[in-house]
Scaffold this motif. Structure first.
Motif, short mmCIF file in Angstrom:
data_model
loop_
_atom_site.label_atom_id
_atom_site.label_comp_id
_atom_site.label_asym_id
_atom_site.label_seq_id
_atom_site.Cartn_x
_atom_site.Cartn_y
_atom_site.Cartn_z
N GLY A 1 0.78 -1.28 0.00
CA GLY A 1 0.32 -0.05 -0.12
C GLY A 1 0.78 1.17 0.14
O GLY A 1 0.37 2.36 -0.07
N ALA A 2 2.22 1.22 0.01
CA ALA A 2 2.90 2.37 -0.22
C ALA A 2 2.79 2.95 -1.45
O ALA A 2 2.58 2.14 -2.45
CB ALA A 2 4.32 1.89 0.23
N ASP A 3 3.29 4.02 -1.73
CA ASP A 3 3.39 4.84 -2.85
C ASP A 3 4.79 4.23 -3.56
O ASP A 3 5.84 4.72 -3.36
CB ASP A 3 3.64 6.15 -2.76
CG ASP A 3 3.37 7.05 -4.08
OD1 ASP A 3 3.64 6.30 -5.30
OD2 ASP A 3 3.60 8.15 -4.17
N VAL A 4 4.47 3.24 -4.54
CA VAL A 4 5.73 2.53 -5.10
C VAL A 4 5.75 2.66 -6.49
O VAL A 4 4.87 2.85 -7.10
CB VAL A 4 5.55 0.98 -4.95
CG1 VAL A 4 6.62 0.13 -5.78
CG2 VAL A 4 5.67 0.71 -3.37
N LEU A 5 6.88 3.00 -7.08
CA LEU A 5 7.12 3.02 -8.55
C LEU A 5 8.44 1.98 -8.76
O LEU A 5 9.34 2.07 -8.15
CB LEU A 5 7.73 4.28 -8.99
CG LEU A 5 8.51 4.43 -10.32
CD1 LEU A 5 7.62 4.13 -11.45
CD2 LEU A 5 9.00 5.90 -10.44
N ALA A 6 8.20 1.04 -9.78
CA ALA A 6 8.99 0.23 -10.24
C ALA A 6 9.68 0.49 -11.37
O ALA A 6 8.84 0.72 -12.41
CB ALA A 6 8.27 -1.40 -10.09
N VAL A 7 10.90 0.51 -11.47
CA VAL A 7 11.72 0.78 -12.59
C VAL A 7 12.33 -0.57 -12.93
O VAL A 7 13.42 -1.00 -12.38
CB VAL A 7 12.77 1.82 -12.45
CG1 VAL A 7 13.50 2.05 -13.78
CG2 VAL A 7 12.09 3.12 -12.05
N GLY B 1 -1.22 -0.59 -11.58
CA GLY B 1 -1.92 -1.90 -11.48
C GLY B 1 -1.25 -2.70 -10.40
O GLY B 1 -0.31 -2.15 -9.65
N VAL B 2 -1.99 -3.91 -10.04
CA VAL B 2 -1.42 -4.71 -8.82
C VAL B 2 -0.03 -5.58 -9.69
O VAL B 2 -0.08 -5.99 -10.40
CB VAL B 2 -2.64 -5.57 -8.46
CG1 VAL B 2 -1.95 -6.77 -7.37
CG2 VAL B 2 -3.74 -4.92 -7.97
N TYR C 1 -1.04 -6.74 -13.05
CA TYR C 1 -2.48 -6.76 -13.41
C TYR C 1 -2.74 -5.69 -13.73
O TYR C 1 -2.79 -4.93 -12.67
CB TYR C 1 -3.22 -7.51 -12.25
CG TYR C 1 -4.74 -7.47 -12.56
CD1 TYR C 1 -5.36 -7.48 -13.74
CD2 TYR C 1 -5.44 -7.27 -11.23
CE1 TYR C 1 -6.80 -7.45 -13.51
CE2 TYR C 1 -6.78 -6.94 -11.14
CZ TYR C 1 -7.62 -7.22 -12.35
OH TYR C 1 -8.74 -6.95 -12.38
N ASN C 2 -3.22 -5.32 -14.82
CA ASN C 2 -3.52 -3.85 -15.52
C ASN C 2 -5.15 -3.48 -14.97
O ASN C 2 -5.44 -2.42 -15.60
CB ASN C 2 -3.42 -3.79 -16.81
CG ASN C 2 -4.23 -4.84 -17.76
OD1 ASN C 2 -5.19 -5.06 -17.33
ND2 ASN C 2 -3.86 -5.05 -19.04
N ASN C 3 -5.75 -4.38 -14.44
CA ASN C 3 -7.04 -3.91 -13.92
C ASN C 3 -8.11 -3.84 -15.05
O ASN C 3 -9.18 -3.19 -14.86
CB ASN C 3 -6.85 -2.40 -12.86
CG ASN C 3 -6.32 -2.80 -11.88
OD1 ASN C 3 -6.40 -3.81 -11.08
ND2 ASN C 3 -5.41 -1.72 -11.29
N GLN C 4 -7.76 -4.26 -16.20
CA GLN C 4 -8.62 -3.92 -17.17
C GLN C 4 -9.92 -5.05 -17.27
O GLN C 4 -10.93 -5.00 -18.22
CB GLN C 4 -8.00 -3.63 -18.51
CG GLN C 4 -7.15 -2.55 -18.87
CD GLN C 4 -6.33 -2.46 -19.97
OE1 GLN C 4 -6.29 -3.38 -20.90
NE2 GLN C 4 -5.59 -1.56 -19.99
N LYS C 5 -9.56 -6.22 -16.71
CA LYS C 5 -10.91 -7.11 -16.73
C LYS C 5 -10.86 -7.40 -15.11
O LYS C 5 -10.51 -7.56 -14.40
CB LYS C 5 -10.13 -8.41 -17.35
CG LYS C 5 -11.23 -9.58 -17.31
CD LYS C 5 -10.82 -10.95 -18.03
CE LYS C 5 -11.94 -11.77 -18.16
NZ LYS C 5 -12.79 -12.25 -16.85
N VAL D 1 0.45 -0.22 -7.61
CA VAL D 1 1.61 0.37 -7.70
C VAL D 1 1.92 0.96 -9.19
O VAL D 1 1.14 0.62 -10.15
CB VAL D 1 2.97 -0.55 -7.45
CG1 VAL D 1 2.67 -1.12 -5.92
CG2 VAL D 1 3.08 -1.58 -8.26
N LYS D 2 2.99 1.97 -9.45
CA LYS D 2 3.21 2.28 -10.67
C LYS D 2 4.34 1.59 -11.28
O LYS D 2 5.51 1.19 -10.57
CB LYS D 2 3.59 3.87 -10.84
CG LYS D 2 2.67 4.89 -10.03
CD LYS D 2 3.07 6.45 -10.18
CE LYS D 2 1.90 7.22 -9.48
NZ LYS D 2 2.12 6.89 -8.16
#
Length: 324
Positions: A190-196, A267-268, A284-288, A302-303
């Protein structure tokens, strides 16, 4: 504290130095937008003890022994001791087999997780934690303090291989593979995460010509890095048949400084923790909307970086190192 200092982004860099870690740390120290308030150490490119020694050494080279170093975990979050160490990429000492003399400084008494939690409490919402190695220390901080995910400003992670092959095996990127259980805790915290991920950092290539420009400059950090680069370049020539190196850690530092250099999706993200795809990061892009209840349900988004302005990243890295 001056007004200029108070406007700077406060960074804690969780690191396993490592040649590109050294580059990233130097870039952060030469960035006027950033106040590095601490380094924490973790296994990855080298074992944790050597990571701490290297972090202290790099701060001495930089003339920044005022910055504290907190030593992190020597084992994975589940107490695993069979660690993957990338000495074949960075040299047995982590810094290009230069065997520098031991630093004079010592790590502080707090563990990395304790230091990270305390600083997040002291400066709620203000700290960017840049994680350049396996995510054990970050997961330990999450477990240590239930308020940590609210107190920390952002967590910018070098990690994952989103829709591309990994660099440890076809499934996994090295930092996530190093402690997949910890990574899954961080991604779902639940933290504000950006994955590079390496889907982005493999686009940021530091060429032989860039190396020559550094060597021709008067930059103190540039000259130091040119001394240690050999092993890292040799590995890339052999593994990727490329005349240059990928700027994994420096690109992540630049994305933390200037988020406009990447575009993101949200997404998750879950991490595979066992089997031949151990360390796989799946977005998971939350599109379905799925009908079944699964381990993806009710998890925070997360981003994830999906594109990068590679020329801008390389230019920012070069400018900071040449002017050092």
């Amino acid at each position: 504290m001056t007004d200029v200092q108070s406007m700077k982004k406060k960074f804690i860099i969780d690191t396993d130095p490592g040649i590109d870690d050294a580059m990233a740390i130097f870039v952060a120290l030469k960035s006027p937008e950033v106040d590095v308030i601490g380094l924490t150490t973790i296994f990855g490119n080298v074992y944790t003890t050597l990571a701490t020694r290297n972090a202290l050494h790099l701060l001495e080279i930089a003339g920044r022994t005022d910055i504290p170093v907190a030593e992190g975990s020597h084992v994975t979050i589940l107490q695993g001791t069979k660690l993957r160490i990338a000495d074949f990429v960075h040299g047995s000492d982590g810094l290009g087999n230069q065997n520098f003399p031991p630093p004079n400084g010592k790590a502080i008494g707090q563990s990395a997780a304790e230091f990270i939690v305390e600083q997040a409490k002291t400066y709620p919402g203000e700290i960017t934690l840049v994680a350049l190695g396996p995510l054990t220390n970050v997961a330990l901080a999450i477990q240590l303090d239930p308020a940590f995910t609210k107190n920390i400003g952002k967590i910018v992670i070098l990690g994952g291989a989103f829709a591309v092959n990994g660099n440890v095996n076809p499934a996994a990127e090295a930092n996530i593979f190093g402690d997949p259980d910890a990574a899954d805790i961080v991604f779902t915290s639940g933290a504000d995460v950006l994955a590079v991920g390496i889907n982005v950092t493999h686009q940021v290539i530091f060429t032989d010509g860039d190396r020559e420009k550094l060597a021709a400059s008067n930059g103190k950090f540039a000259q130091y890095l040119c001394k240690i680069f050999g092993v890292y370049y040799g590995y890339h020539y052999d593994a990727y048949n490329t005349r240059g190196v990928y700027l994994h850690d420096p690109a992540t530092i630049i994305a933390a400084i200037d988020p406009s250099v990447v575009t993101c999706t949200e997404g998750v993200v879950r991490v595979q923790r066992a089997g031949i795809t151990r360390g796989l990061t799946l977005l998971y892009n939350n599109q379905k909307r799925f009908g079944e209840v699964t381990e993806w349900c009710n998890k925070p988004s997360v981003k994830v970086a999906i594109t990068v302005d590679a020329p801008k990243v390389v230019k920012m890295v070069m400018d900071r190192l040449i002017n050092s």
